[in-house]
Design a protein around this motif. Structure first.
Motif, PDB file in Angstrom:
ATOM      1  N   GLU A  79       0.822  -1.209   0.000  1.00 38.57           N
ATOM      2  CA  GLU A  79       0.000   0.000   0.000  1.00 38.57           C
ATOM      3  C   GLU A  79       0.857   1.261   0.000  1.00 38.57           C
ATOM      4  N   HIS A  80       1.995   1.227   0.704  1.00 36.19           N
ATOM      5  CA  HIS A  80       2.851   2.408   0.796  1.00 36.19           C
ATOM      6  C   HIS A  80       3.804   2.527  -0.393  1.00 36.19           C
ATOM      7  N   ALA A  81       4.109   1.427  -1.065  1.00 37.85           N
ATOM      8  CA  ALA A  81       5.031   1.465  -2.207  1.00 37.85           C
ATOM      9  C   ALA A  81       4.589   0.423  -3.238  1.00 37.85           C
ATOM     10  N   PRO A  82       3.489   0.697  -3.949  1.00 29.77           N
ATOM     11  CA  PRO A  82       2.943  -0.300  -4.879  1.00 29.77           C
ATOM     12  C   PRO A  82       3.861  -0.613  -6.055  1.00 29.77           C
ATOM     13  N   ASP A  83       4.834   0.255  -6.327  1.00 29.73           N
ATOM     14  CA  ASP A  83       5.736   0.033  -7.458  1.00 29.73           C
ATOM     15  C   ASP A  83       7.000  -0.727  -7.072  1.00 29.73           C
ATOM     16  N   LEU A  84       7.138  -1.087  -5.817  1.00 29.55           N
ATOM     17  CA  LEU A  84       8.343  -1.773  -5.356  1.00 29.55           C
ATOM     18  C   LEU A  84       8.185  -3.286  -5.517  1.00 29.55           C
ATOM     19  N   ARG A  85       9.104  -3.894  -6.219  1.00 29.74           N
ATOM     20  CA  ARG A  85       9.125  -5.349  -6.383  1.00 29.74           C
ATOM     21  C   ARG A  85      10.165  -5.946  -5.436  1.00 29.74           C
ATOM     22  N   LEU A  86       9.902  -7.165  -5.000  1.00 32.23           N
ATOM     23  CA  LEU A  86      10.824  -7.866  -4.118  1.00 32.23           C
ATOM     24  C   LEU A  86      11.288  -9.150  -4.788  1.00 32.23           C
TER      25      LEU A  86
END
Length: 311
Positions: A247-254
């Motif tokens: 929710e806070h960083a929807p563009d971050l992939r892990l």
């Protein structure tokens, strides 16, 4: 050649990651949140207008070597004065950092100088170049009143209500340039564990830092917490912790999510949420036997070693 590793967070969670990672790599950077407003850090921040030094101090102590010099200096750095006088409850390491910053006029140089004194196995950098304030939307668990705003890291961390989301003030703070450069050049970036809303999420709310986390060619590891925390994350399942990050960083992939086997047992949604962010879920025994709410650096180091070797 050792992998270049960057770990982000604050408090005891980042200290556990750094204590584990210094056993695995010779090229380690800790990037630390700078929003603390409580205790010794809050007093120094208010009196001198400096970055709150407490989490930076803990990160430096975690990087001290496991020899007489390292253990001695780690203990000195963490020593707290007792009594009701002006020094009461101040950590000596906080005062040491404040003194170096005052003398050198440079936060990054001051941290490097203290790290050299300690013989630290890595370097410590602040997340941002200015002190930050955390503001949260909190919903009461017991009353019918609407959502209220809670300001301050210490206040958010201890709220009895349900934290719905956090933001920073200022909203577009300047990231520490060295921190951005470290993420850009890293082979691995480790996020967490730590207080989810007040130590982990702030790293994703500094725009240029988040942009670096999104664009870096480094592989990204998320280390999940072992337990929920009274107030701040009370009742949140491991998969719900991951939902908060999305929710806070929807563009971050892990790439990898590390979880303690016992802590996530029964959370059937975790594997699904992990796949949604592109991550492989690695479950292992990483909790301390003496303190099951804290990560064991040796066990965590074993997991990092295995993950790094399998890449």
């Amino acid at each position: 050649m050792s992998s270049r590793v960057v770990a982000l967070g604050g408090g005891h969670g980042l200290a556990a990651s750094l204590a584990a990672l210094r056993r695995v790599t010779d090229d380690l950077t800790g990037i630390v949140t700078v929003a603390d407003n409580g205790g010794s850090s809050g007093r120094l921040r208010e009196e001198f207008g400096i970055l709150p030094p407490g989490d930076l101090r803990m990160a430096l102590a975690a990087l001290c070597r496991d020899d007489d010099w390292g253990r001695t200096w780690a203990g000195i750095l963490q020593h707290r004065f007792s009594g009701e006088g002006p020094l009461g409850n101040h950590a000596l390491g906080n005062l040491l950092l404040a003194a170096t910053w005052d003398r050198l006029g440079d936060t990054v140089r001051g941290l490097a100088l203290v790290g050299e004194l300690l013989g630290a196995q890595g370097r410590v950098l602040p997340m941002a170049s200015v002190p930050l304030t955390i503001e949260a939307d909190v919903r009461s668990r017991t009353s019918p009143y609407p959502v209220e705003r809670v300001r301050g890291q210490a206040q958010v961390a201890s709220t009895p209500g349900e934290v719905l989301g956090v933001r920073l003030e200022p909203a577009d703070p300047p990231a520490c340039p060295e921190s951005v450069a470290a993420i850009d050049s890293a082979d691995w970036v480790v996020v967490g564990p730590g207080s989810w809303f007040t130590s982990v999420m702030p790293n994703l709310l500094v725009p240029s830092l988040r942009e670096a986390l999104v664009r870096t060619s480094a592989r990204r590891i998320l280390v999940l917490n072992l337990v929920d925390q009274p107030g701040e994350t009370e009742g949140l399942t491991p998969s719900a912790h991951l939902d908060v990050l999305v929710e806070h960083a929807p563009d971050l992939r892990l790439d990898v999510i590390v979880a303690d086997r016992r802590s996530v047992a029964g959370d059937s949604a975790l594997q699904h949420v992990a796949r949604r962010v592109g991550a492989r879920l690695v479950c292992a025994d990483v909790a301390s036997r003496e303190r099951p709410d804290q990560h064991d650096p040796e066990l965590l180091a074993q997991v990092f070693t295995k993950v790094f070797s399998e890449a």
